[in-house]
Design an enzyme around this catalytic site. Structure first.
Site, PDB file in Angstrom:
ATOM      1  N   GLU A 239       1.007  -1.641  -0.107  1.00  0.00           N
ATOM      2  CA  GLU A 239      -0.181  -0.300  -0.066  1.00  0.00           C
ATOM      3  C   GLU A 239       0.921   1.212  -0.250  1.00  0.00           C
ATOM      4  OE1 GLU A 239      -3.881  -1.999   0.492  1.00  0.00           O
ATOM      5  OE2 GLU A 239      -3.408  -0.610   0.163  1.00  0.00           O
ATOM      6  N   CYS A 273      -2.070   8.383   3.148  1.00  0.00           N
ATOM      7  CA  CYS A 273      -1.716   7.974   2.277  1.00  0.00           C
ATOM      8  C   CYS A 273      -3.297   8.463   1.008  1.00  0.00           C
ATOM      9  CB  CYS A 273      -1.134   6.654   2.147  1.00  0.00           C
ATOM     10  SG  CYS A 273      -2.850   5.695   2.778  1.00  0.00           S
TER      11      CYS A 273
HETATM   12  P1  NAD Z   1       8.964   4.645   3.807  1.00  0.00           P
HETATM   13  O1  NAD Z   1       9.207   3.929   2.932  1.00  0.00           O
HETATM   14  O2  NAD Z   1      10.539   5.495   4.087  1.00  0.00           O
HETATM   15  O3  NAD Z   1       8.809   3.835   5.152  1.00  0.00           O
HETATM   16  C1  NAD Z   1       8.102   2.678   5.538  1.00  0.00           C
HETATM   17  C2  NAD Z   1       8.295   1.270   6.393  1.00  0.00           C
HETATM   18  O4  NAD Z   1       8.974   1.012   5.522  1.00  0.00           O
HETATM   19  C3  NAD Z   1       9.736   2.130   7.724  1.00  0.00           C
HETATM   20  O5  NAD Z   1       8.413   1.145   8.423  1.00  0.00           O
HETATM   21  C4  NAD Z   1      10.810   1.828   7.111  1.00  0.00           C
HETATM   22  O6  NAD Z   1      11.285   1.878   8.420  1.00  0.00           O
HETATM   23  C5  NAD Z   1      10.828   0.309   6.508  1.00  0.00           C
HETATM   24  N1  NAD Z   1      11.703   0.908   5.168  1.00  0.00           N
HETATM   25  C6  NAD Z   1      12.863   2.164   4.655  1.00  0.00           C
HETATM   26  N2  NAD Z   1      13.083   1.211   3.395  1.00  0.00           N
HETATM   27  C7  NAD Z   1      13.488   0.223   4.132  1.00  0.00           C
HETATM   28  C8  NAD Z   1      13.404  -0.722   3.044  1.00  0.00           C
HETATM   29  N3  NAD Z   1      14.302  -0.770   2.293  1.00  0.00           N
HETATM   30  N4  NAD Z   1      13.674  -1.867   3.567  1.00  0.00           N
HETATM   31  C9  NAD Z   1      12.680  -1.969   4.481  1.00  0.00           C
HETATM   32  N5  NAD Z   1      11.785  -1.697   4.715  1.00  0.00           N
HETATM   33  C10 NAD Z   1      11.809  -0.206   4.672  1.00  0.00           C
HETATM   34  O7  NAD Z   1       7.493   4.784   3.763  1.00  0.00           O
HETATM   35  P2  NAD Z   1       7.072   6.602   4.912  1.00  0.00           P
HETATM   36  O8  NAD Z   1       8.545   8.053   4.241  1.00  0.00           O
HETATM   37  O9  NAD Z   1       7.970   6.587   6.118  1.00  0.00           O
HETATM   38  O10 NAD Z   1       6.080   6.734   4.846  1.00  0.00           O
HETATM   39  C11 NAD Z   1       4.651   7.348   3.793  1.00  0.00           C
HETATM   40  C12 NAD Z   1       4.440   6.805   2.526  1.00  0.00           C
HETATM   41  O11 NAD Z   1       3.821   5.609   3.413  1.00  0.00           O
HETATM   42  C13 NAD Z   1       4.198   8.019   2.599  1.00  0.00           C
HETATM   43  O12 NAD Z   1       3.752   7.584   1.087  1.00  0.00           O
HETATM   44  C14 NAD Z   1       2.560   7.449   1.916  1.00  0.00           C
HETATM   45  O13 NAD Z   1       1.655   7.532   1.209  1.00  0.00           O
HETATM   46  C15 NAD Z   1       2.431   6.115   2.128  1.00  0.00           C
HETATM   47  N6  NAD Z   1       1.609   4.928   2.983  1.00  0.00           N
HETATM   48  C16 NAD Z   1       0.240   4.239   2.474  1.00  0.00           C
HETATM   49  C17 NAD Z   1      -0.684   4.090   3.198  1.00  0.00           C
HETATM   50  C18 NAD Z   1      -1.696   3.548   2.012  1.00  0.00           C
HETATM   51  O14 NAD Z   1      -2.007   2.879   2.698  1.00  0.00           O
HETATM   52  N7  NAD Z   1      -1.122   3.263   1.080  1.00  0.00           N
HETATM   53  C19 NAD Z   1      -0.603   4.297   4.025  1.00  0.00           C
HETATM   54  C20 NAD Z   1       0.031   5.127   5.243  1.00  0.00           C
HETATM   55  C21 NAD Z   1       1.481   5.726   4.077  1.00  0.00           C
END
Ligand code: NAD
Length: 498
Positions: A239, A273
């Site tokens: 997501e 999101c």
């Molecule tokens: P992000 O991808 O940086 O981080 C999200 C999670 O992934 C965190 O737990 C982080 O530690 C982990 N992560 C980061 N790099 C990783 C890697 N290489 N391998 C494994 N895990 C890793 O996202 P963010 O910027 O913190 O969150 C915001 C984003 O999330 C926005 O783009 C938003 O739209 C999206 N979001 C989507 C939904 C949905 O349901 N579609 C819901 C909430 C947030």
């Protein structure tokens, strides 16, 4: 006991966005902790898979009650780690409490073994089962640190799996509180283990151990993880981001549309999101809508506080504030007009930014197409419903959309390339319909949460077909040619059946 005792020496220091003070410090997990947790989870899962679904569901029903009963503690923790307004934190509590009950009610029916027509009537008895995949990895972001871990975990557990949960480093205490509540609701030990730590370090270790990965976060990280999962041929659901459009048609209730836009664009300080970042408004109602919108946005109460007197809270981090400011400053420098907001508010706290409305946003501005993930809305005038639909669809994302219209909502929804459409609502109607699927098209993701898809993705379908009386091969002295003639007749007969 839900949290692992980490072996690594690195620490996570969680700071409060409201004022930068320290909320808590905890030891980060390392890759070796993931391996140990996986072994423990797999052991616990064997017994859990044998527990009847109705009994698993009872844990979730108790969890729903506990979430409501302990809501003040949960709200305090969420607000402290994220800086969001109490009402936005409460949306998480209400969402989680309701979702787990809806999932619990639906799971026994969805997971029930189903008789299917066999290869041959009477001779073949065929049943399709939904077996648990085994061990599910769940990676969650900071913006909804309670409801995302709770609801994804609940579905994975209901399907008979064990879970390894890696929360964002900004919100591990909320995830640990969620795990504590699962345990208090009666979840046996070892089935939910929380592994706080850096994504880059823990991500590969998690992918190496689990049988399925559920990820919520940015499109960029989603791509990386999807590729890692593809390498292992394990299931992946992501997501991801969005640049969600809202359409105000000529027959809309303008006042209600403006109020809905305010909620959809600025709830959770726009760090949602499915929040709305683009509004396409038909000319006939444009002026009235914009005037109403600006009045309502200007009346929003911004501030840091653990009470209910605030409408919009802080952004979560310096990085968030910088990205929001960069999008707005770039747009203004290139000629966009600020109708409301448009400034950081350091007087309220280090990461505060005003709810902002802009017009005159053009293709050369980052704000036009890139996800801002903050309290910024661009408003565009359009000549017709067709133009509104075309511009709404003109995005690499496809997560959520909102349509405001007295009569045209469902018809317009059918033309939008998105996973959820809210008619005369911004985001909460579709998201809160937990029995229906939620997710995105295009770069907004792959797979779905909620509904039957959200549960069954954590299962491996297995078909068990039992053959009786005659084999599916020459039998009783028939030669190959005789058997082929018989089989052709049988298939012909079967194909004539209604
Ligand atoms: P992000 O991808 O940086 O981080 C999200 C999670 O992934 C965190 O737990 C982080 O530690 C982990 N992560 C980061 N790099 C990783 C890697 N290489 N391998 C494994 N895990 C890793 O996202 P963010 O910027 O913190 O969150 C915001 C984003 O999330 C926005 O783009 C938003 O739209 C999206 N979001 C989507 C939904 C949905 O349901 N579609 C819901 C909430 C947030």
């Amino acid at each position: 006991m839900c949290a692992m005792t980490p072996t690594s020496t690195s620490q996570l220091r969680v700071r409060r966005p409201f004022d930068g003070s320290v909320h808590g410090i905890l030891a980060a997990s390392g890759p070796e902790d993931v391996q140990a947790a996986a072994a423990r989870g797999r052991e616990a899962q064997v017994a859990w898979a044998r527990v009847p679904v109705r009994e698993r569901a009872r844990v979730m029903t108790r969890l729903g009650r506990l979430v409501l009963a302990q809501r003040d503690r949960i709200l305090d923790t969420i607000q402290s780690e994220t800086g969001k307004a109490r009402l936005s934190a409460f949306e998480e509590v209400a969402d989680a409490a309701r979702a787990v009950r809806v999932f619990a009610q639906a799971a026994p029916g969805l997971l029930r073994p189903a008789r299917r027509p066999g290869a041959f009537p009477v001779l073949t008895r065929t049943v399709e089962y939904h077996r648990p995949v085994g061990l599910v990895g769940i990676i969650t972001p900071w913006n909804y640190p309670f409801t995302l871990p709770v609801t994804d975990t609940a579905h994975a557990l209901l399907a008979g799996n064990a879970v390894l949960l890696k929360p964002d480093s900004q919100s591990p205490f909320t995830a640990l509180l969620a795990a504590e509540l699962f345990a208090a609701a009666g979840l046996p030990e070892g089935l939910l283990q929380v592994l706080p730590g850096a994504g880059r370090t823990l991500g590969p270790a998690l992918v190496a151990e689990v049988d399925y990965l559920m990820f919520t976060g940015s499109t960029q990280t989603g791509r990386t993880l999807a590729a890692q999962c593809a390498e292992r041929l394990i299931g992946f659901s992501g997501e991801l981001g969005g640049k969600n459009p809202l359409l105000v048609l000529a027959d809309a209730d303008v006042r209600a549309a403006a109020a809905g836009t305010v909620r959809a664009a600025f709830a959770n300080t726009g760090q949602l999101c499915i929040s709305i970042e683009r509004a396409y408004v038909e000319s006939a109602v444009y002026d009235a809508y914009v005037a109403e919108l600006v009045a309502q946005v200007s009346a929003l109460r911004l501030g840091a506080g653990y009470d209910w007197a605030v409408d919009v809270g802080s952004l979560a981090s310096a990085g968030q504030r910088e990205k929001v400011a960069a999008h707005v400053d770039d747009a203004v420098a290139r000629g966009a007009t600020v109708l409301a907001g448009g400034r950081a508010r350091p007087d309220l706290g280090p990461f505060f930014y005003e709810p902002t409305v802009l017009t005159g946003v053009t293709e050369d501005m980052a704000l036009c197409r890139d996800e801002t993930f903050g309290p910024v809305l661009s408003v565009y005038r359009v000549a017709s419903e067709d133009e509104a639909v075309a511009r709404a669809n003109d995005s690499r994302y496809g997560l959520n959309a909102s349509v405001w219209s007295a009569r045209r909502g469902p018809e317009v929804a059918a033309r939008l390339r998105v996973g959820t459409v809210n008619v005369n609502e911004g985001y909460a109607a579709a998201w809160g319909s937990h029995a229906a699927s939620m997710g995105g098209a295009g770069e907004s993701g792959i797979g779905r949460r909620h509904g039957s898809h959200g549960l069954l993705k954590y299962t491996e379908p297995q078909t068990v077909a039992e053959q009786r009386l005659f084999p599916i091969a020459p039998f009783g002295g028939l030669d190959n040619a005789g058997y082929a003639t018989l089989l052709a007749r049988a298939v012909g007969l079967l194909n004539r059946l209604p």
